[in-house]
Design a protein around this motif. Structure first.
Motif, PDB file in Angstrom:
ATOM      1  N   TRP A   1       0.819  -1.224   0.000  1.00 53.93           N
ATOM      2  CA  TRP A   1       0.000   0.000   0.000  1.00 53.93           C
ATOM      3  C   TRP A   1       0.847   1.265   0.000  1.00 53.93           C
ATOM      4  CZ3 TRP A   1      -4.545  -0.555  -1.789  1.00 53.93           C
ATOM      5  CH2 TRP A   1      -5.278  -1.714  -1.543  1.00 53.93           C
ATOM      6  N   ALA A   2       2.144   1.118   0.183  1.00 52.13           N
ATOM      7  CA  ALA A   2       2.986   2.323   0.129  1.00 52.13           C
ATOM      8  C   ALA A   2       3.166   2.820  -1.302  1.00 52.13           C
ATOM      9  CB  ALA A   2       4.350   2.038   0.768  1.00 52.13           C
ATOM     10  N   VAL A   3       2.771   2.000  -2.292  1.00 52.26           N
ATOM     11  CA  VAL A   3       2.904   2.450  -3.683  1.00 52.26           C
ATOM     12  C   VAL A   3       1.539   2.528  -4.380  1.00 52.26           C
ATOM     13  CG1 VAL A   3       5.259   1.527  -3.874  1.00 52.26           C
ATOM     14  CG2 VAL A   3       3.338   0.138  -4.666  1.00 52.26           C
ATOM     15  N   ARG A   4       1.452   3.449  -5.304  1.00 55.18           N
ATOM     16  CA  ARG A   4       0.210   3.769  -5.994  1.00 55.18           C
ATOM     17  C   ARG A   4      -0.343   2.602  -6.825  1.00 55.18           C
ATOM     18  NH1 ARG A   4      -1.949   8.836  -7.064  1.00 55.18           N
ATOM     19  NH2 ARG A   4      -3.423   8.747  -8.771  1.00 55.18           N
ATOM     20  N   GLU A   5       0.570   1.816  -7.400  1.00 52.72           N
ATOM     21  CA  GLU A   5       0.136   0.709  -8.267  1.00 52.72           C
ATOM     22  C   GLU A   5      -0.818  -0.237  -7.534  1.00 52.72           C
ATOM     23  OE1 GLU A   5       3.262   1.836  -8.117  1.00 52.72           O
ATOM     24  OE2 GLU A   5       3.127   2.756 -10.110  1.00 52.72           O
ATOM     25  N   THR A   6      -0.631  -0.391  -6.230  1.00 46.50           N
ATOM     26  CA  THR A   6      -1.495  -1.332  -5.496  1.00 46.50           C
ATOM     27  C   THR A   6      -2.950  -0.880  -5.557  1.00 46.50           C
ATOM     28  OG1 THR A   6       0.350  -1.969  -4.095  1.00 46.50           O
ATOM     29  CG2 THR A   6      -1.841  -2.462  -3.247  1.00 46.50           C
ATOM     30  N   ALA A   7      -3.169   0.436  -5.470  1.00 49.77           N
ATOM     31  CA  ALA A   7      -4.545   0.948  -5.566  1.00 49.77           C
ATOM     32  C   ALA A   7      -5.110   0.663  -6.954  1.00 49.77           C
ATOM     33  CB  ALA A   7      -4.563   2.446  -5.281  1.00 49.77           C
ATOM     34  N   GLU A   8      -4.267   0.804  -7.974  1.00 50.07           N
ATOM     35  CA  GLU A   8      -4.736   0.538  -9.337  1.00 50.07           C
ATOM     36  C   GLU A   8      -5.041  -0.951  -9.533  1.00 50.07           C
ATOM     37  OE1 GLU A   8      -1.514   2.464 -11.339  1.00 50.07           O
ATOM     38  OE2 GLU A   8      -2.325   4.449 -10.856  1.00 50.07           O
ATOM     39  N   ARG A   9      -4.153  -1.792  -8.979  1.00 47.30           N
ATOM     40  CA  ARG A   9      -4.396  -3.245  -9.048  1.00 47.30           C
ATOM     41  C   ARG A   9      -5.714  -3.589  -8.360  1.00 47.30           C
ATOM     42  NH1 ARG A   9      -0.011  -3.124 -11.499  1.00 47.30           N
ATOM     43  NH2 ARG A   9      -1.565  -2.611 -13.034  1.00 47.30           N
ATOM     44  N   PHE A  10      -5.991  -2.903  -7.246  1.00 48.41           N
ATOM     45  CA  PHE A  10      -7.227  -3.176  -6.499  1.00 48.41           C
ATOM     46  C   PHE A  10      -8.441  -2.974  -7.411  1.00 48.41           C
ATOM     47  CE2 PHE A  10     -10.741  -1.735  -3.668  1.00 48.41           C
ATOM     48  CZ  PHE A  10     -10.858  -2.865  -2.874  1.00 48.41           C
ATOM     49  N   GLY A  11      -8.420  -1.903  -8.184  1.00 51.29           N
ATOM     50  CA  GLY A  11      -9.538  -1.649  -9.104  1.00 51.29           C
ATOM     51  C   GLY A  11      -9.727  -2.816 -10.068  1.00 51.29           C
ATOM     52  N   GLU A  12      -8.630  -3.384 -10.543  1.00 56.06           N
ATOM     53  CA  GLU A  12      -8.726  -4.510 -11.490  1.00 56.06           C
ATOM     54  C   GLU A  12      -9.290  -5.759 -10.808  1.00 56.06           C
ATOM     55  OE1 GLU A  12      -4.732  -4.897 -12.981  1.00 56.06           O
ATOM     56  OE2 GLU A  12      -4.742  -2.804 -13.663  1.00 56.06           O
ATOM     57  N   TYR A  13      -8.828  -5.973  -9.587  1.00 60.21           N
ATOM     58  CA  TYR A  13      -9.328  -7.119  -8.806  1.00 60.21           C
ATOM     59  C   TYR A  13     -10.828  -6.968  -8.537  1.00 60.21           C
ATOM     60  CZ  TYR A  13     -10.562  -8.749  -4.048  1.00 60.21           C
ATOM     61  OH  TYR A  13     -11.215  -9.229  -2.950  1.00 60.21           O
ATOM     62  N   VAL A  14     -11.237  -5.763  -8.182  1.00 65.43           N
ATOM     63  CA  VAL A  14     -12.663  -5.539  -7.902  1.00 65.43           C
ATOM     64  C   VAL A  14     -13.504  -5.870  -9.135  1.00 65.43           C
ATOM     65  CG1 VAL A  14     -14.414  -3.801  -7.311  1.00 65.43           C
ATOM     66  CG2 VAL A  14     -12.234  -3.832  -6.078  1.00 65.43           C
ATOM     67  N   ALA A  15     -12.996  -5.519 -10.310  1.00 70.05           N
ATOM     68  CA  ALA A  15     -13.753  -5.811 -11.535  1.00 70.05           C
ATOM     69  C   ALA A  15     -13.956  -7.323 -11.702  1.00 70.05           C
ATOM     70  CB  ALA A  15     -13.033  -5.224 -12.743  1.00 70.05           C
TER      71      ALA A  15
ATOM     72  N   ALA B 282       0.559   4.814   2.674  1.00 74.69           N
ATOM     73  CA  ALA B 282      -0.427   3.724   2.666  1.00 74.69           C
ATOM     74  C   ALA B 282      -1.825   4.281   2.903  1.00 74.69           C
ATOM     75  CB  ALA B 282      -0.075   2.676   3.718  1.00 74.69           C
ATOM     76  N   THR B 283      -1.947   5.228   3.815  1.00 71.54           N
ATOM     77  CA  THR B 283      -3.258   5.842   4.085  1.00 71.54           C
ATOM     78  C   THR B 283      -3.850   6.370   2.789  1.00 71.54           C
ATOM     79  OG1 THR B 283      -2.608   6.483   6.309  1.00 71.54           O
ATOM     80  CG2 THR B 283      -4.413   7.741   5.315  1.00 71.54           C
ATOM     81  N   HIS B 284      -3.055   7.125   2.064  1.00 74.10           N
ATOM     82  CA  HIS B 284      -3.579   7.732   0.842  1.00 74.10           C
ATOM     83  C   HIS B 284      -3.922   6.673  -0.214  1.00 74.10           C
ATOM     84  CE1 HIS B 284      -4.506  10.707  -2.106  1.00 74.10           C
ATOM     85  NE2 HIS B 284      -3.735  10.075  -2.969  1.00 74.10           N
ATOM     86  N   HIS B 285      -3.051   5.711  -0.377  1.00 75.47           N
ATOM     87  CA  HIS B 285      -3.310   4.715  -1.424  1.00 75.47           C
ATOM     88  C   HIS B 285      -4.505   3.824  -1.079  1.00 75.47           C
ATOM     89  CE1 HIS B 285       1.099   5.534  -2.518  1.00 75.47           C
ATOM     90  NE2 HIS B 285       0.317   6.201  -3.342  1.00 75.47           N
ATOM     91  N   LEU B 286      -4.714   3.591   0.206  1.00 72.72           N
ATOM     92  CA  LEU B 286      -5.909   2.838   0.601  1.00 72.72           C
ATOM     93  C   LEU B 286      -7.162   3.636   0.257  1.00 72.72           C
ATOM     94  CD1 LEU B 286      -4.420   1.503   3.911  1.00 72.72           C
ATOM     95  CD2 LEU B 286      -5.609   0.016   2.287  1.00 72.72           C
ATOM     96  N   LEU B 287      -7.153   4.925   0.567  1.00 75.55           N
ATOM     97  CA  LEU B 287      -8.323   5.748   0.242  1.00 75.55           C
ATOM     98  C   LEU B 287      -8.525   5.824  -1.269  1.00 75.55           C
ATOM     99  CD1 LEU B 287      -7.903   8.508   2.959  1.00 75.55           C
ATOM    100  CD2 LEU B 287      -9.816   6.893   2.770  1.00 75.55           C
ATOM    101  N   LEU B 288      -7.428   5.891  -1.994  1.00 76.69           N
ATOM    102  CA  LEU B 288      -7.528   5.901  -3.454  1.00 76.69           C
ATOM    103  C   LEU B 288      -8.098   4.565  -3.951  1.00 76.69           C
ATOM    104  CD1 LEU B 288      -6.920   7.373  -6.130  1.00 76.69           C
ATOM    105  CD2 LEU B 288      -4.608   6.393  -6.038  1.00 76.69           C
TER     106      LEU B 288
END
Ligand code: FCB
Length: 469
Positions: A133-147, A192-198
């Motif tokens: 979660w310290a990196v932005r890509e994880t938030a983007e990956r999350f979107g793909e997983y959710v789909a 991590a806080t920010h990327h989780l919210l993202l």
């Protein structure tokens, strides 16, 4: 006189994948950060891991029948990202999706509304290896997983919850290291806080695109009450309220991080250095509901006023959940007159009413759901197989009453979910803490109904609290 609840009120119970499923190497599941963390010596009580847990993966049919017997109107579970996408990227693992499809169908057949949390702490280890979660890509990956999950379950779910308790992921996981991934680096915790919210924002967009189902987020919120009305104590409480509550509520409901929290962080050399303006607009988009996990409140004093706090009857200092108190000049102080749970948490049902009315007054008129409320008790199973847990019944009764008080005060609370349906793997505490309405006999996996199970069944059937207050 019975206190009735609104028609259609969602009486539920909650669990989370890693805490109950077991079967960590079955069905094509990948490794999560909690597998790694729990297998690292010294990280969990007794070295416990979720390898076997409650064997829910194999006993899901029996658990569904227990839920039906309890009369649950809703069941909140979490989807394990590493079951759906073992390495956090690439194509979906059909077997993983099928498990949740069967679970959801089983709930629907029994008239129980499925409430699905998309992330309850079990990040694929492969994503952690790239920064988590310290990196932005994880938030983007999350979107793909959710789909992938919405493609499989979509409108079968009654409420979608993006994240469970991002404060715990960011603070406990990255700043003080008592949860996976076990890092102690507050600057990474800020990111991590920010990327989780993202991730919440990106995940919500996907749910909205793919389904017609309400989507929200679950926060752990705890009132921080000043030890006195002295301005230093008020300021101390405001600081902790900032880090625990407002750091999440403000971006979600006001579209910006609270300036005083950022200033306090900056004074400690910490920066919110990964937030882009366009992110804040996304994060601030309205949710359809807010999930609230409530376990406790805290009283907070300025460290310069601990003498006065002691004189007022507080014990000081109490647990600080790892807050760098010296730097902040604050201390959480204990109220020795309050009952404490087996976790050491102070029991304060009135704090729940205060929290709910504050949320409605200061943050949102969106419906609220209590997505977790419950208590660890030193339960034991007698020779006759029974588990008498009057303290749990009293705790739940008082908290349900507190919800009812908030409804009477005009707050739109639409659901209450007991943590937990069954005793399970309590993270760093392993199996030593029991929160269930159902007793889990480790390691056979046998289930036994506690007295609180019968109490809750009757409450649900009546849709009312039998006489109190
Ligand atoms: C919450 C977690 C949940 C459970 C309870 C006791 O913070 O969301 O998984 O462990 O605490």
């Amino acid at each position: 006189m019975a206190k009735e609840f609104p028609e259609g009120f969602l009486w539920g119970a909650s669990t989370a994948a890693y805490q109950i499923e077991g079967a960590v190497d079955q069905g094509g599941r990948g490794v999560s950060i909690w597998d790694t963390f729990s297998h690292t010596p010294g990280r969990t009580a007794n070295g416990d891991t979720g390898d076997v847990a409650c064997r829910h993966y194999e006993r899901v049919g029996e658990d569904l029948d227990l839920m039906a017997e309890l009369g649950l109107r809703a069941y909140r579970f979490s989807v394990a990202w590493p079951r759906v996408q073992p390495d956090g990227k690439g194509s979906a693992n059909q077997e993983g999706l099928d498990f949740y499809r069967r679970l959801t169908a089983g709930l629907r057949e029994r008239g129980i509304v499925p409430v699905a949390t998309l992330y309850h702490w079990d990040l694929p280890q492969a994503l952690q290896d790239e920064g988590g979660w310290a990196v932005r890509e994880t938030a983007e990956r999350f979107g793909e997983y959710v789909a992938m999950v919405t493609a499989a379950l979509g409108d079968e779910v009654g409420l979608w919850i993006t994240l469970n308790e991002p404060w715990c992921s960011a603070w406990l996981g990255y700043a003080i290291g008592v949860h996976a991934p076990g890092l102690a680096d507050p600057q990474l915790s800020m990111r991590a806080t920010h990327h989780l919210l993202l991730a919440h924002a990106l995940g919500s967009e996907v749910v909205r695109r793919d389904t017609k189902v309400p989507v929200g987020i679950t926060l752990n919120l705890a009132p921080q009450i000043p030890a006195s009305d002295h301005e230093l104590d008020v300021e101390a409480a405001r600081k902790l309220d900032g880090g625990l509550n407002r750091l999440y509520l403000d971006p979600l409901f006001r579209g910006s991080y609270p300036a005083d929290v950022l200033a306090t962080a900056a004074a400690a050399g910490l920066q919110m250095d990964v937030a882009r303006d366009t992110d804040m607009a996304l994060i601030g988009r309205p949710v359809d509901f807010l999930g609230v996990n409530y376990y406790m409140s805290h009283v907070v004093a300025s460290t310069s006023r601990l003498g006065e706090a002691r004189q007022a009857g507080y014990v000081a200092p109490d647990s600080l959940l790892g807050t760098p108190s010296a730097a902040l000049g604050v201390a959480q102080v204990g109220r020795p007159w309050l009952e404490r749970t087996a976790m050491g948490w102070e029991v304060d049902p009135a704090g729940l009413t205060a929290l709910l009315t504050r949320l409605s007054r200061e943050y949102t008129k969106a419906p609220l759901h209590i997505t977790e409320s419950g208590v660890a008790v030193e339960d034991y199973r007698g020779p006759d197989g029974a588990v008498h847990d009057p303290r749990r019944v009293a705790y739940l009764e008082a908290h349900v009453k507190a919800v009812r008080d908030a409804i009477d005060a005009g707050v739109d609370v639409q659901g209450y979910f007991v943590w937990s349906l069954m005793d399970n793997f309590e993270w760093a505490e392993g199996y030593s803490k029991r929160f269930g309405l159902v007793w889990t006999e480790y390691p056979t996996g046998e289930r036994a109904r506690k007295d609180s199970f019968g109490w809750y069944r009757d409450l649900i059937a009546a849709n009312a609290l039998a006489v109190i207050g």
